[in-house]
Structure formats: structure tokens, C-alpha cells
Design a protein around this motif. Structure first.
Motif, mmCIF file in Angstrom:
data_model
loop_
_atom_site.group_PDB
_atom_site.id
_atom_site.type_symbol
_atom_site.label_atom_id
_atom_site.label_comp_id
_atom_site.label_asym_id
_atom_site.label_seq_id
_atom_site.Cartn_x
_atom_site.Cartn_y
_atom_site.Cartn_z
ATOM 1 N N ASP A 15 2.316 -5.662 14.972
ATOM 2 C CA ASP A 15 1.187 -5.393 14.740
ATOM 3 C C ASP A 15 0.547 -6.222 13.624
ATOM 4 O O ASP A 15 -0.029 -7.454 13.722
ATOM 5 C CB ASP A 15 0.634 -4.384 14.556
ATOM 6 C CG ASP A 15 1.070 -3.103 14.879
ATOM 7 O OD1 ASP A 15 2.185 -3.069 15.778
ATOM 8 O OD2 ASP A 15 0.115 -1.897 15.180
ATOM 9 N N LEU A 16 1.826 -6.773 12.226
ATOM 10 C CA LEU A 16 2.067 -7.321 11.443
ATOM 11 C C LEU A 16 2.138 -8.825 11.561
ATOM 12 O O LEU A 16 1.667 -9.675 10.891
ATOM 13 C CB LEU A 16 2.918 -6.613 10.626
ATOM 14 C CG LEU A 16 3.112 -7.341 9.042
ATOM 15 C CD1 LEU A 16 1.913 -6.454 7.948
ATOM 16 C CD2 LEU A 16 4.224 -6.795 8.416
ATOM 17 N N THR A 17 2.911 -9.210 12.495
ATOM 18 C CA THR A 17 3.618 -10.586 12.326
ATOM 19 C C THR A 17 2.726 -11.327 14.095
ATOM 20 O O THR A 17 2.622 -12.675 13.789
ATOM 21 C CB THR A 17 5.071 -10.129 12.875
ATOM 22 O OG1 THR A 17 4.865 -9.711 14.077
ATOM 23 C CG2 THR A 17 5.687 -10.104 11.867
ATOM 24 N N ALA A 18 1.879 -10.207 14.473
ATOM 25 C CA ALA A 18 1.935 -10.817 16.257
ATOM 26 C C ALA A 18 0.258 -10.516 15.677
ATOM 27 O O ALA A 18 -0.175 -11.247 16.558
ATOM 28 C CB ALA A 18 2.110 -10.745 17.576
ATOM 29 N N GLY A 19 -0.503 -9.225 15.265
ATOM 30 C CA GLY A 19 -2.052 -9.188 15.540
ATOM 31 C C GLY A 19 -2.566 -9.439 15.337
ATOM 32 O O GLY A 19 -4.260 -9.557 16.217
ATOM 33 N N ALA A 20 -2.955 -10.666 14.357
ATOM 34 C CA ALA A 20 -3.659 -11.695 14.529
ATOM 35 C C ALA A 20 -4.408 -12.890 15.410
ATOM 36 O O ALA A 20 -5.116 -12.620 16.181
ATOM 37 C CB ALA A 20 -4.317 -12.741 13.290
ATOM 38 N N VAL A 21 -3.095 -13.066 15.725
ATOM 39 C CA VAL A 21 -3.277 -13.791 17.273
ATOM 40 C C VAL A 21 -3.714 -12.964 18.486
ATOM 41 O O VAL A 21 -4.063 -12.976 19.314
ATOM 42 C CB VAL A 21 -1.371 -14.483 18.057
ATOM 43 C CG1 VAL A 21 -1.447 -15.036 18.963
ATOM 44 C CG2 VAL A 21 -1.324 -15.087 17.411
ATOM 45 N N LEU A 22 -3.186 -11.804 18.207
ATOM 46 C CA LEU A 22 -3.273 -10.527 19.768
ATOM 47 C C LEU A 22 -5.153 -10.607 19.798
ATOM 48 O O LEU A 22 -5.661 -10.915 20.526
ATOM 49 C CB LEU A 22 -3.177 -9.635 19.348
ATOM 50 C CG LEU A 22 -1.450 -9.491 19.791
ATOM 51 C CD1 LEU A 22 -0.900 -7.763 19.975
ATOM 52 C CD2 LEU A 22 -1.128 -9.766 21.157
ATOM 53 N N ALA A 23 -5.648 -10.422 18.461
ATOM 54 C CA ALA A 23 -7.374 -9.632 17.913
ATOM 55 C C ALA A 23 -7.809 -11.303 18.181
ATOM 56 O O ALA A 23 -8.906 -11.400 18.892
ATOM 57 C CB ALA A 23 -7.911 -10.088 16.049
ATOM 58 N N ALA A 182 -0.058 2.661 6.894
ATOM 59 C CA ALA A 182 0.783 3.092 5.097
ATOM 60 C C ALA A 182 1.366 1.910 4.540
ATOM 61 O O ALA A 182 1.856 1.553 3.620
ATOM 62 C CB ALA A 182 1.185 5.175 5.349
ATOM 63 N N TYR A 183 2.623 1.796 5.418
ATOM 64 C CA TYR A 183 3.589 0.947 4.818
ATOM 65 C C TYR A 183 3.666 -0.334 4.719
ATOM 66 O O TYR A 183 3.884 -1.028 3.867
ATOM 67 C CB TYR A 183 4.766 0.621 6.202
ATOM 68 C CG TYR A 183 4.544 0.410 7.045
ATOM 69 C CD1 TYR A 183 5.103 -1.493 6.995
ATOM 70 C CD2 TYR A 183 3.865 -0.191 8.551
ATOM 71 C CE1 TYR A 183 5.331 -2.129 7.885
ATOM 72 C CE2 TYR A 183 3.794 -1.326 9.273
ATOM 73 C CZ TYR A 183 4.566 -2.583 9.160
ATOM 74 O OH TYR A 183 4.128 -3.389 9.819
ATOM 75 N N ALA A 184 2.388 -0.932 5.799
ATOM 76 C CA ALA A 184 1.422 -2.287 4.961
ATOM 77 C C ALA A 184 1.339 -2.370 3.921
ATOM 78 O O ALA A 184 0.758 -3.306 2.999
ATOM 79 C CB ALA A 184 0.681 -2.706 6.554
ATOM 80 N N ARG A 185 0.555 -0.831 3.202
ATOM 81 C CA ARG A 185 0.271 -1.138 1.905
ATOM 82 C C ARG A 185 1.101 -0.575 0.998
ATOM 83 O O ARG A 185 0.503 -1.108 -0.314
ATOM 84 C CB ARG A 185 -0.794 0.121 2.111
ATOM 85 C CG ARG A 185 -2.421 -0.089 2.837
ATOM 86 C CD ARG A 185 -3.191 1.183 2.698
ATOM 87 N NE ARG A 185 -2.840 2.087 2.913
ATOM 88 C CZ ARG A 185 -2.680 3.160 3.952
ATOM 89 N NH1 ARG A 185 -3.532 2.456 5.120
ATOM 90 N NH2 ARG A 185 -2.528 4.379 3.918
ATOM 91 N N ASP A 195 -0.286 -7.883 1.648
ATOM 92 C CA ASP A 195 -0.100 -9.936 0.764
ATOM 93 C C ASP A 195 0.835 -10.729 1.282
ATOM 94 O O ASP A 195 0.656 -11.559 1.107
ATOM 95 C CB ASP A 195 0.708 -9.548 -0.057
ATOM 96 C CG ASP A 195 -1.080 -8.392 -1.300
ATOM 97 O OD1 ASP A 195 -1.595 -8.578 -0.996
ATOM 98 O OD2 ASP A 195 -0.727 -7.938 -2.333
ATOM 99 N N TYR A 196 1.984 -11.029 1.492
ATOM 100 C CA TYR A 196 3.433 -11.540 2.378
ATOM 101 C C TYR A 196 2.695 -11.459 3.848
ATOM 102 O O TYR A 196 2.992 -13.121 3.731
ATOM 103 C CB TYR A 196 4.643 -10.909 2.090
ATOM 104 C CG TYR A 196 5.621 -11.773 3.203
ATOM 105 C CD1 TYR A 196 6.943 -12.207 2.471
ATOM 106 C CD2 TYR A 196 5.697 -11.281 4.349
ATOM 107 C CE1 TYR A 196 7.137 -12.864 3.051
ATOM 108 C CE2 TYR A 196 6.642 -12.268 4.653
ATOM 109 C CZ TYR A 196 7.165 -13.129 3.431
ATOM 110 O OH TYR A 196 8.683 -14.161 4.841
ATOM 111 N N TYR A 197 1.998 -11.551 4.607
ATOM 112 C CA TYR A 197 2.183 -11.664 6.483
ATOM 113 C C TYR A 197 0.845 -12.077 6.059
ATOM 114 O O TYR A 197 0.304 -13.397 6.420
ATOM 115 C CB TYR A 197 2.053 -11.072 6.686
ATOM 116 C CG TYR A 197 3.437 -10.289 7.567
ATOM 117 C CD1 TYR A 197 3.636 -11.691 7.732
ATOM 118 C CD2 TYR A 197 4.181 -9.897 6.218
ATOM 119 C CE1 TYR A 197 5.668 -10.965 8.443
ATOM 120 C CE2 TYR A 197 4.954 -9.252 6.851
ATOM 121 C CZ TYR A 197 6.371 -10.203 7.480
ATOM 122 O OH TYR A 197 7.119 -9.915 7.994
#
Length: 236
Positions: A15-23, A182-185, A195-197
């Protein structure tokens, strides 16, 4: 229509590392599915494991809904993901069922053993999914493209060579959706994942001539690509 399947060790990884591509694929009329081998339920230092498991599943479902993707879960334990023929065949059967054109997963080296195991599981599952002489409930299906996501925990030996240009709309959809974890926040161990990603999309995009990009590594022997989408519609 291209179908992109993102297979992660824990809910939230791809979700974090590839989610923008999936979207982005969903926005152009393609299909995207997230497959989580575990929930990542041992990743909270204060919540009981059953409570965090329930929370992570709900977060994963909300994320998938927000970007328009499907979501599947397997029932393995966080930190105890097995690397045996059972899990490889189960993932291979899901590849036969979902019939993705593209698979995204973890790189081979990682500080988290579940990530490294997922990499190897997916290699064999893709093989089993496409092996016509292996009799399973569903007919064989070969997923033609495979890429490894850009994860700071999987950095040893990782060299991205595929850079996917992100539209502003896809970036904003993903950027809003990922804050549902929550972990991403930063609420578990304090690492500022969001912020990192978000910043990484600029770092990866700039050398490729894109405003923003998510980066991937291709299997050895694949040529370098600068692409707008994966699948048959992708162009260098």
C-alpha cells in the motif's frame, strides 16, 4: 485492461510502496488487487496483538476501497510467515484465480525476514501458477511481468530501474489513503512513513524527468524503463 497484483508480507507494505501506482491504474480503468500474507499484527508496541490485527485488517480494507482496489488476506502470522510449499501453492492458486498481468512484491534482501520470505514465495508461486503440468483446481496462468517495490527496509542490493510517472490525481488519492494506517502516521514506532514516502516520489521522479514517481526493480535481464503504466500499455 491491465490487472496489477501487489503481494505484501504485511498489510500496509505494498500500500505504501506501490499504492500510488495501483491508484493510477484504477483511475485509468484498470484493475488492482492487494494481497496481504499477514496482517502485520505484531507491529504495535502497545496494543494487544488481536486488537491490532483487527485494526490492521480494517485499515487495509479502507485503503483498498479508497483507491478502488480489491483486497485479499491470507491467514499467516506476522513474524512467523512460513516458506513452504503450502504457502507457495496457495499464492500460486490465487494467481491462477486473479490472473494478473503484473505482480509487484518485495525485493530479495530485507531487515524483515517476512519481506525476504515473501520475495521467494512469490517467485515460486508465479512459477506454480504458470506450470501447466501442475494440476490444481484452476487452469495454469502465467503472470507476464514482475517488479520489486522500493522499500527502505529492503534496501540491501536494491537498485531501482523502473520509474512510474505519477499523475497528480493518483498521487493525491494515494497520499490521502495511506494516512489511514496508524503505522504510516508514525503512531507505532515513530518512523515518519508518510513523509518519507511522499518525499521519495520526488526523489525517484526527478532523475527520470518526472515530477513524481514510484520506483521498482525489474528482474535481472529486463531493460530499463521509464513508464506511465505497467502492463501492455506501458511505454518506455
Amino acid at each position: 485492461m491491465t490487472h496489477v497484483l501487489a503481494i505484501g508480507a504485511h498489510a500496509g507494505d505494498l500500500d505504501l510502496t506501490a499504492g500510488a501506482v495501483l491508484a493510477q491504474h484504477v483511475l485509468r480503468g484498470d484493475r488492482a488487487t492487494l494481497l496481504h500474507l499477514t496482517l502485520g499484527e505484531r507491529g504495535h508496541p502497545r496494543l494487544p496483538i488481536p486488537d491490532y490485527a483487527e485494526q490492521k485488517r480494517a485499515e487495509a480494507e479502507r485503503f483498498a476501497e479508497a483507491i478502488g482496489a480489491g483486497v485479499r488476506f491470507l491467514d499467516y502470522e506476522d513474524g512467523l510467515l512460513p516458506e513452504d510449499e503450502d504457502v507457495k501453492l496457495r499464492v500460486g492458486d490465487l494467481i491462477r484465480e486473479l490472473r494478473p498481468d503484473v505482480i509487484l512484491t518485495h525485493w530479495s534482501e530485507s531487515i524483515h525476514k517476512d519481506h525476504a520470505r515473501t520475495h521467494r514465495i512469490v517467485q515460486d508461486a508465479r512459477f506454480y501458477g504458470g506450470l501447466k503440468t501442475l494440476e490444481r483446481e484452476l487452469p495454469a496462468y502465467w503472470a507476464s511481468e514482475l517488479y520489486y517495490a522500493d522499500n527502505w527496509e529492503d534496501a540491501d542490493g536494491y537498485t531501482p530501474d523502473v520509474f512510474v510517472d505519477l499523475s497528480d490525481e493518483a498521487y493525491e488519492v494515494w497520499s490521502a489513503a495511506i494516512t489511514g494506517y496508524a503505522y504510516a502516521r508514525g503512531e507505532t514506532y515513530g518512523f515518519p512513513y508518510v513523509d518519507y514516502y511522499r518525499a521519495l516520489t520526488i526523489v525517484r521522479g526527478a532523475p527520470a524527468g518526472f515530477r513524481r514517481a514510484q520506483a521498482f526493480a525489474a528482474p535481472k535481464g529486463s531493460r530499463d524503463l521509464r513508464v506511465r503504466y505497467f502492463g501492455k500499455a506501458a511505454s518506455p
